[in-house]
Design an enzyme around this catalytic site. Structure first.
Site, PDB file in Angstrom:
ATOM      1  N   HIS B  65       0.836  -1.173   0.089  1.00  0.00           N
ATOM      2  CA  HIS B  65      -0.005  -0.033   0.034  1.00  0.00           C
ATOM      3  C   HIS B  65       0.955   1.298  -0.236  1.00  0.00           C
ATOM      4  CE1 HIS B  65       0.886  -0.690   4.291  1.00  0.00           C
ATOM      5  NE2 HIS B  65       0.418   0.732   4.536  1.00  0.00           N
ATOM      6  N   ASP B  69       5.949   4.617   4.667  1.00  0.00           N
ATOM      7  CA  ASP B  69       6.848   3.397   5.108  1.00  0.00           C
ATOM      8  C   ASP B  69       7.008   2.123   4.519  1.00  0.00           C
ATOM      9  OD1 ASP B  69       4.188   3.219   6.451  1.00  0.00           O
ATOM     10  OD2 ASP B  69       4.927   2.119   7.942  1.00  0.00           O
ATOM     11  N   HIS B  70       6.099   2.188   3.384  1.00  0.00           N
ATOM     12  CA  HIS B  70       6.328   0.879   2.811  1.00  0.00           C
ATOM     13  C   HIS B  70       6.687   1.242   1.385  1.00  0.00           C
ATOM     14  CE1 HIS B  70       3.761  -1.620   5.674  1.00  0.00           C
ATOM     15  NE2 HIS B  70       3.693  -0.392   5.936  1.00  0.00           N
ATOM     16  N   HIS B 145      -7.443  -1.440   5.483  1.00  0.00           N
ATOM     17  CA  HIS B 145      -6.583  -0.553   5.958  1.00  0.00           C
ATOM     18  C   HIS B 145      -6.980   0.921   5.616  1.00  0.00           C
ATOM     19  CE1 HIS B 145      -2.910   0.931   8.263  1.00  0.00           C
ATOM     20  NE2 HIS B 145      -2.332   1.344   7.103  1.00  0.00           N
TER      21      HIS B 145
END
Lengths: 318, 318
Positions: B65, B69-70, B145
């Site tokens: 996603h 931080d990803h 999410h």
């Protein structure tokens, strides 16, 4: 006289491809009690933490240009500032597209920034005063790279003169008289007596000037248009002279050219950085620079240099 | 029987704010001789180098996603692949906006990618086969999410049965007969004799299944819709149960819920990760998970786990 700190700490010394434990470009200028960040390559937030800088104390970020190794750490740094509850304003001096990129990314992540974050668009083709306050002037000036790219001059304002206490202690001077003396002027007392400034004060040390020249093609005497005799010059030195052709093709400088730039502009000290991944060992680059400009040192992750005298200092825990 | 490697190496265990030396999300799946990257948080390229993975061997990148931080390490990784002369195709499975962000950034930097880089847009609301070849199926499935988010199933295909050499050595079988036996079928010889597969072969070890569940709100039995009995489940565990309310509000899971998820779907082993910066010490999260699901371990930077049996293995130098 003890002066407030004016230092630069190197967070990254690598050019586009990180290698040998070197990180992409980022530097922290500690100016008195304030922190400025120059460039923000990937992992800058990790390097800031490693060298004990509080990210929330950063007041301004200056991005020289939009090649990834100079700004890919910006988005994560802003995210961490936000998540750690920043309230304080942050000013970002950067080419205009950074704001657009930032908004595109934040729209996708459905995230918002709730502290005041202001982008100041750099686009001038000449030297420009981009920030001023009582203690400092910051200028941008154009560099010669493949995309619009900016150098920065951090010019501390002169310190007030120091009053010779032993000369004034029996004079019952008013606060205004002290201010006049500190500013370097003579005082005319009510009874007509004149206190000659040169008798009652001593000069303070000269203010410091730091110039940051990131990615650029070298043109002899070019910098003379924009600054003169900085105490400390940071200049990129991506290649050695053996790769001068490649430097020219990619709009970068050699270590020799960085040193010529320092000599051209009458710098007192030079730090070279932005090293190509082809160099594991950097001593040859340093030697090349020193052959032209003796007061050259190599940038190194974690190195902090006092801008006023160009000497390394330990990084304090902040 | 010696099987080809099928492992996962953790490059980052931190949730949005990196802390305590933890890095943002990224994992490498080594599948036989190939590398897949799952998520690409900032500094993933540095972590890949640290743990001796060649970035050019990465075949596919799966981005769960678009929270920073990803994926904030994606742009620098692509830049390094390009600068290091990549020719090989790279497939990127990600929410559609990543391609737009990537193009926006690369337009600003006047850079181009000269190796084949293809974005495959993830947008399905159900389980979807996103990649298949002779050896593996990869599925995506929707998570819960704050932004569209995807879990991934890496499902190795069954190995061929192993022929009992001592039984066939005097039979003068043709290559086709061996293929039939390896596939688990009986062989009918020209003279009418039948070679019963169960007599002439032994089964190979079962194939491995790895499931990656990044940021998500926990819903009991939800995963039963998408997979069953994985050998290894990675599941986020941002908070402890003491912060269950916060987990719910932020669409994250607690360590207890990650363990419930593992139990729900009949996982053999569980790795928890994506830890909040509020936890310096992670043992309480592990204990919380183990109270529900005994075969739980903590993700840790550099940890490599054998997917088929869930045991840690040393990282080979590649």
């Amino acid at each position: 006289m003890s002066l407030p700190p004016f230092t630069v700490t190197i967070l990254g010394t690598s050019s586009a491809t990180p290698a040998y434990g070197r990180f992409p470009s980022a530097q922290v200028v500690q100016f008195h009690q304030r922190l400025f960040l120059i460039d923000c390559g990937e992992a800058a937030q990790f390097q800031l933490r490693k060298y004990h800088f509080s990210i929330q104390k950063i007041e301004k970020i200056f991005i020289s240009h939009l090649h990834g190794d100079h700004f890919f750490g910006f988005f994560g740094l802003i995210g961490s500032m936000q998540l750690q509850g920043r309230k304080r304003e942050l000013l970002v001096y950067a080419p205009p597209e950074l704001e657009h990129i930032f908004k595109t990314i934040y729209a996708a992540s459905d995230a918002s920034v709730t502290f005041p974050l202001k982008f100041i668009h750099l686009k001038s083709h000449s030297k420009e005063l981009i920030y001023e306050d009582d203690a400092i002037n910051v200028y941008s000036f154009p560099m010669n790279h493949r995309v619009p790219c900016f150098g920065f001059v951090f010019q501390e304002k002169p310190f007030l003169r120091k009053i010779r206490k032993e000369k004034v202690e029996n004079l019952s001077l008013l606060p205004i008289h002290y201010d006049v003396l500190r500013k370097g002027e003579d005082v005319v007392l009510e009874d007509g007596r004149i206190l000659k400034n040169s008798e009652y004060t001593i000069p303070s040390p000269p203010p410091g000037v730091f110039v940051h020249c990131s990615d650029t093609f070298y043109t002899p005497l070019y910098y003379k248009n924009f600054f003169d005799s900085p105490d400390l010059l940071y200049h990129e030195a991506t290649f050695s002279s053996a790769e001068a052709k490649r430097a020219e093709l990619t709009f970068h400088s050699t270590a020799n050219q960085a040193a010529q730039a320092a000599r051209d502009c009458g710098a007192k000290k030079l730090i070279i950085g932005h090293f190509s991944a082809r160099y594991k060992e950097l001593t040859p680059l340093l030697e090349e620079a020193r052959a032209v400009f003796r007061e050259s040192i190599l940038a190194e992750e974690g190195l902090t240099v006092n801008i006023r005298d160009g000497f390394p200092v330990p990084v304090p825990v902040r």
